[in-house]
Enzyme design. Structure first.
Site, PDB file in Angstrom:
ATOM      1  N   GLN A   1      -7.745  37.593  32.773  1.00 27.11           N
ATOM      2  CA  GLN A   1      -7.180  38.894  32.369  1.00 27.11           C
ATOM      3  C   GLN A   1      -8.219  39.816  31.734  1.00 27.11           C
ATOM      4  OE1 GLN A   1      -6.532  36.067  30.668  1.00 27.11           O
ATOM      5  NE2 GLN A   1      -7.088  36.501  28.537  1.00 27.11           N
TER       6      GLN A   1
ATOM      7  N   ASP B   1     -11.581  31.310  34.329  1.00 30.48           N
ATOM      8  CA  ASP B   1     -10.707  31.216  33.153  1.00 30.48           C
ATOM      9  C   ASP B   1     -10.673  32.568  32.453  1.00 30.48           C
ATOM     10  OD1 ASP B   1      -8.950  29.844  31.533  1.00 30.48           O
ATOM     11  OD2 ASP B   1     -10.502  29.123  30.166  1.00 30.48           O
ATOM     12  N   GLU B   2      -9.619  32.823  31.677  1.00 28.81           N
ATOM     13  CA  GLU B   2      -9.449  34.095  30.957  1.00 28.81           C
ATOM     14  C   GLU B   2      -9.599  35.288  31.901  1.00 28.81           C
ATOM     15  OE1 GLU B   2      -8.339  34.073  28.007  1.00 28.81           O
ATOM     16  OE2 GLU B   2      -9.005  32.198  27.061  1.00 28.81           O
TER      17      GLU B   2
END
Ligand code: ZN
Length: 194
Positions: free
Chosen positions: A99, A96-97
């Site tokens: 980036q 998740d996340e």
């Protein structure tokens, strides 16, 4: 709606592995979609591991937590390479996340998929200026499946692909809370971006 190819019936050594990217703006339901896929993989008796960058301390430290409080236990890691050490014999790796990892994550994700694992990545595809958010574009290029999810423009109610920052902060990494960002369609994003 993303329909999984059948992965449960074969042993990992016989599987091909694959990369899936779930991308979109803030409030687009990326984490919810990640949790949905991981939950279904668990139901299929697959071994699932979930990671997130330790930079994201918005909520509880060891949970992937989406905005609707549908949670799933995850491991915070400092570096993309740590994921390689922690995946072991698991079948499905969720991140998740994504980036917020540096571009080392691209190599890590390739390696995991080449080992036969199913790798599911959720992350912001654009920053608050509407520019591509590296390393997501590279991950989208090497993925078998890319799903773009959309938020609702909080100004006009159309589908939204942009994250408008309401504060004047200029740095790229300002973690998202509902007070500091709103979803916008292209036109409303251009109108409101100052
Ligand atoms: Zn709009």
């Amino acid at each position: 709606m993303f329909i999984e190819p059948s992965l449960s019936s074969r042993r990992q050594s016989e599987r091909k592995g694959q990369i899936e990217v779930i991308c979109g703006s803030m409030f687009s339901g990326k984490t919810e979609e990640l949790i949905r896929r991981l939950t279904r993989a668990k139901l299929a008796k697959l071994k699932v591991e979930i990671f997130k960058p330790s930079i994201d301390k918005r909520y509880h430290d060891s949970d992937v937590v989406s905005h609707n409080e549908n949670t799933i236990r995850s491991t915070p890691v400092h570096f993309a390479g740590d994921i390689l050490l922690l995946t072991g014999d698991c079948d499905v790796v969720g991140i998740d996340e994504t980036q917020f990892f540096d571009e080392e994550i691209v190599r890590v994700v390739q390696l995991l998929a080449n080992q036969g694992k199913r790798v599911i990545l959720a992350g912001l595809d654009m920053d608050f200026e509407g520019k591509p958010f590296e390393p997501m574009p590279r991950l989208m290029a090497i993925a078998e499946y890319v799903t773009k999810v959309h938020a609702i423009c909080m100004k006009c109610g159309d589908l939204a692909a942009f994250s408008l920052r309401l504060s004047a902060a200029r740095e790229k990494v300002v973690l998202g809370e509902k007070e500091s960002y709103e979803a916008r369609c292209r036109k409303c994003f251009l109108d409101d971006k100052k």
